[in-house]
Design an enzyme around this catalytic site. Structure first.
Site, PDB file in Angstrom:
ATOM      1  N   HIS A   1      37.252  41.956  43.499  1.00 30.94           N
ATOM      2  CA  HIS A   1      38.366  41.662  42.603  1.00 30.94           C
ATOM      3  C   HIS A   1      38.274  40.234  42.066  1.00 30.94           C
ATOM      4  CE1 HIS A   1      42.498  40.317  41.636  1.00 30.94           C
ATOM      5  NE2 HIS A   1      42.623  41.531  41.144  1.00 30.94           N
TER       6      HIS A   1
ATOM      7  N   CYS B   1      31.969  52.305  32.804  1.00 28.87           N
ATOM      8  CA  CYS B   1      32.788  51.094  32.699  1.00 28.87           C
ATOM      9  C   CYS B   1      32.734  50.256  33.967  1.00 28.87           C
ATOM     10  CB  CYS B   1      34.237  51.448  32.371  1.00 28.87           C
ATOM     11  SG  CYS B   1      35.045  52.465  33.627  1.00 28.87           S
TER      12      CYS B   1
END
Length: 772
Positions: A396, A719
């Site tokens: 993240h 993606c």
């Protein structure tokens, strides 16, 4: 007319005869620089071919009134013109002149048939005003007179490629496309690369930058590997090197003469390509080159049998308008980690254990923590740089930092223990190091200079780009999350948003509360209003290009960090494969209904916004989720595209069912797909050596998904982070026939080039296959 001129006969005043590149090579040879011997098939030879073949009228008719902004019309015109060029006969006197010069070159080199490099050289190419970098064709290891004549014709045809036509017309390069062709002895490179006589990222004239890799230089110019980076101080003659990881090289096969890929063992992949002495010798040649031309130069070089050759030089045409200050040398190295988002920044350390401590972080401080999650985003925005103990390139912290343009180092292991509040440090995310003190006065300038530049593990700057993006059949999408960046990114050459992460917008709309708490407070409509306002920004900025909105994909541990989260979220030992994605929508339809209401409202104004369902495990799940959509206000919206994220390997077996239920597209999330195929937690730095999106099992799973989508007739995209991090991924995906690739904003330009190169290679292989 002189159809052939030897390089030693040419100089910088011969651009009209030999093109920009040919004139430069002749000029360098006159200046005493080590240029491989060769000759130029002149512009006169091209003119003779153009007139004798009678193709001029057809070409002029095709170009008259051509709208180069119409991709389909541009491609059609380019293909038609190139077909006419390839089909036309070369006059016998031109063919004979080329063959005789080739035999003479071979004789001088003491062989019957020399291997040669064949390169296009347009009259407007490699000049101070126009670059045309990478647009014209080049061929390596060409052997034999017939093969050489065919390569020359291919170079002529490349003058009418879609990218060249677009660039010429946009740049206002008037008149006929005049092109010469260089034929040089092929250097059997052991080492090669590029050299910039000025740092292209900072405009620093005292710093010369060299990028180097094993074998042929196309792996550097094409961005196929992370090259070594050598920074040479011109005044002090000192060398600072950052060693990249060169997983493979391309070399000439001794038997076939073809360029082949050779995978490198770990010890060579991570070994320095150049000695300091070689780097300094290259620097001396670069400085001589710059002094001769009186302007910064972009140089291609190669080393064979210990001898350096200069293959090409051209002015650096893409220097940043605003120079950034370079980082000063010095500073004790406190920590090492993985440079996950490029840049250099200095600031005061602030160690935070959780988002609840956000009030402690002042704007411009360096955020240090164990790891980040979606609820950290508002805090991350205020930081000058970010350092985490754990994580890899797909963590993240890494993904969000690249999105925000912040320098970031992940996987630093002991950062939260070794760094203390109040310490001043410099975060060099280009090299993955944390230095004591402020040893750079230009962190902000560097960040600005690097905006839009692809991150590389070695921190190497990208090669200068041409003024116009290449035209590709494979669509290039972008991954986004921040509404603040929508307008900026929409101006870049992308075909839409392939992944719009909902989490950033949702966090803003929730104001730190768990969504169920928000419903309890009766503020569902307020949430819809806020989220719709942010989503409209993307729809408006990219209209009519598609924006694929991925519905909320928080994991239970991330939801627990929100206010009230401990009341509503289960405790899971492994939330990565727990209560998330599609199954959450089935179990909590009232929350999913809020997002559907947002989408319905936005699509009344911007019907380019579509829906993607993440982490779909089974046909049963998706069937139930589709029922919720059919019961919403979107039920009668036939223009709505419904996408499924392919993150769970089971998607291979459920594709037909998903399509039958109404899925119109599949987007491969390579991050989660890799961890589930390999059984590796992608957030674990301990398991980082095992996490590899290039693993054969992962690639074969992706192959099965793409081929399955093609079989059933639905669009397929990707993606995940893989295409953003590994340049070779684009070639693999294009070869499979994927419809689109979605990447981070910072690698749009380089990925577009990689896609174009892969498509061109496929076309060439097809032509060769038909010829064989």
């Amino acid at each position: 007319m002189a159809y052939v001129r030897w390089l030693k006969e040419l100089g910088r005043g011969d651009i009209r005869v030999a093109g920009g590149k040919g004139a430069n090579l002749g000029e360098m040879m006159r200046a005493g620089l080590p240029v491989p011997p060769g000759f130029v098939v002149t512009v006169d030879a091209y003119r003779r071919f153009y007139e004798a073949s009678g193709i001029g009228g057809a070409i002029e008719e095709r170009l008259s009134g051509l709208d180069v902004d119409d991709d389909a019309a541009l491609r059609e015109a380019a293909e038609a013109i190139q077909s006419r060029v390839r089909g036309a006969a070369i006059p016998e006197e031109v063919r004979r002149a080329i063959a005789e010069a080739y035999r003479e070159l071979s004789r001088r080199e003491g062989v019957d048939e020399e291997f040669v490099a064949v390169r296009s050289s347009a009259t407007a190419e490699d000049t101070a005003q126009y670059s045309f970098a990478g647009m014209f064709r080049s061929f390596l290891n060409v052997r034999g007179a017939d093969a050489l004549v065919n390569a020359v014709k291919e170079c002529w045809a490349s003058a009418f490629g879609a990218r060249v036509l677009f660039y010429r017309i946009k740049q206002g390069v008037a008149g006929e496309a005049l092109i010469a062709v260089i034929v040089q002895k092929m250097v059997d490179s052991e080492k090669s690369g590029v050299l910039f006589t000025v740092d292209p990222a900072t405009n620093d004239p005292d710093r010369l930058v060299i990028e180097a890799a094993w074998g042929l230089g196309e792996v550097v110019v094409g961005g196929e590997v992370t090259p070594d980076r050598y920074e040479v101080d011109k005044r002090r003659h000192s060398v600072v090197r950052v060693i990249g990881r060169k997983e493979f090289m391309r070399v000439r096969d001794a038997k076939t003469g073809e360029n082949v890929r050779v995978d490198l063992p770990e010890e060579k992949a991570t070994a320095p390509v150049l000695t300091n002495e070689e780097a300094l010798e290259l620097a001396k040649l670069g400085i001589r080159d710059e002094e001769h031309y009186g302007a910064p130069q972009d140089v291609e070089w190669a080393i064979e049998a210990g001898r350096i050759y200069i293959l090409q030089t051209r002015p650096v045409t893409t220097l940043a308008e605003r120079a950034a200050k370079k980082p000063a040398s010095g500073g004790e190295v406190l920590l090492h980690g993985l440079g996950a988002s490029p840049g250099i920044a200095a600031g005061t350390v602030r160690v935070l254990a959780s988002p609840e401590e956000e009030g402690k972080l002042k704007p411009g401080e360096v955020l240090v923590t164990t790891r980040t999650a979606p609820d950290w985003v508002p805090i991350m925005r205020r930081a000058a740089a970010i350092i985490t103990d754990s994580g890899g390139m797909t963590s993240h912290a890494a993904i969000v930092s690249r999105e925000l343009g912040l320098p970031c180092i992940v996987g630093a292991r002991d950062a939260t223990k070794m760094l203390r509040d109040g310490m001043v440090v410099t975060v060099n995310a280009r090299e993955g190091t944390v230095l004591a003190g402020d040893v750079t006065a230009g962190a902000e300038g560097e960040r600005e200079a690097q905006a839009g530049a692809p991150p590389t593990a070695g921190g190497a700057p990208p090669a200068p780009a041409a003024g116009a993006p290449p035209v590709t059949a494979t669509r290039l999408y972008v991954n986004l999350a921040e509404p603040e960046r929508a307008e900026e990114i929409a101006r870049l050459p992308v075909d839409g948003v392939g992944l719009l992460r909902a989490e950033f917008m949702i966090l803003s709309a929730l104001e730190g509360r768990h969504p169920r708490l928000l419903l309890e407070e009766g503020k569902g409509d307020e949430f819809v209003d806020r989220l719709a306002a942010d989503l409209r920004i993307f729809g408006r900025a990219f209209h009519p290009r598609p924006v694929i909105y991925r519905a909320m994909d928080f994991r239970s541990n991330e939801f627990r960090g929100l206010k009230g989260g401990d009341r509503f979220e289960p405790r899971e030992d492994n939330p990565m494969i727990g209560y998330r994605g599609c199954y959450r929508y089935v179990r909590e339809p009232d929350l999913f209904a809020l997002e559907l209401k947002v989408l319905e409202r936005v699509r009344t104004e911007f019907d380019n916004v579509h829906l993607m369902i993440p982490f779909v495990r089974t046909g049963w799940e998706f069937r139930e989720c589709k029922k919720r959509i059919d019961e919403s206000g979107l039920a009668g919206d036939r223009r709505l595209e419904l996408w499924v994220m392919a993150e769970v390997p089971s998607v291979v077996y459920w594709l037909d069912e998903y399509a039958a239920l109404g899925a119109t597209g599949v987007s491969i999330g390579s991050n989660d797909l890799t961890q589930l195929v390999l059984g590796v937690d992608r957030d674990s730095e301990v398991l980082a050596p095992l996490y590899d999106e290039r693993d054969r099992a992962v690639l074969e799973t992706i192959r099965a998904i793409v081929e399955g989508c093609r079989r059933i007739g639905i669009t397929c995209s990707i993606c995940g982070q893989a295409p953003s991090v590994y340049p070779e991924y684009a070639e693999f995906l294009v070869g499979l026939g994927i419809d689109s690739i979605s990447v981070n904003p910072d690698v749009i330009e380089s990925t577009r080039r990689n896609i174009a190169r892969a498509e061109q290679r496929l076309v060439l292989e097809g032509v060769r296959g038909r010829a064989g």
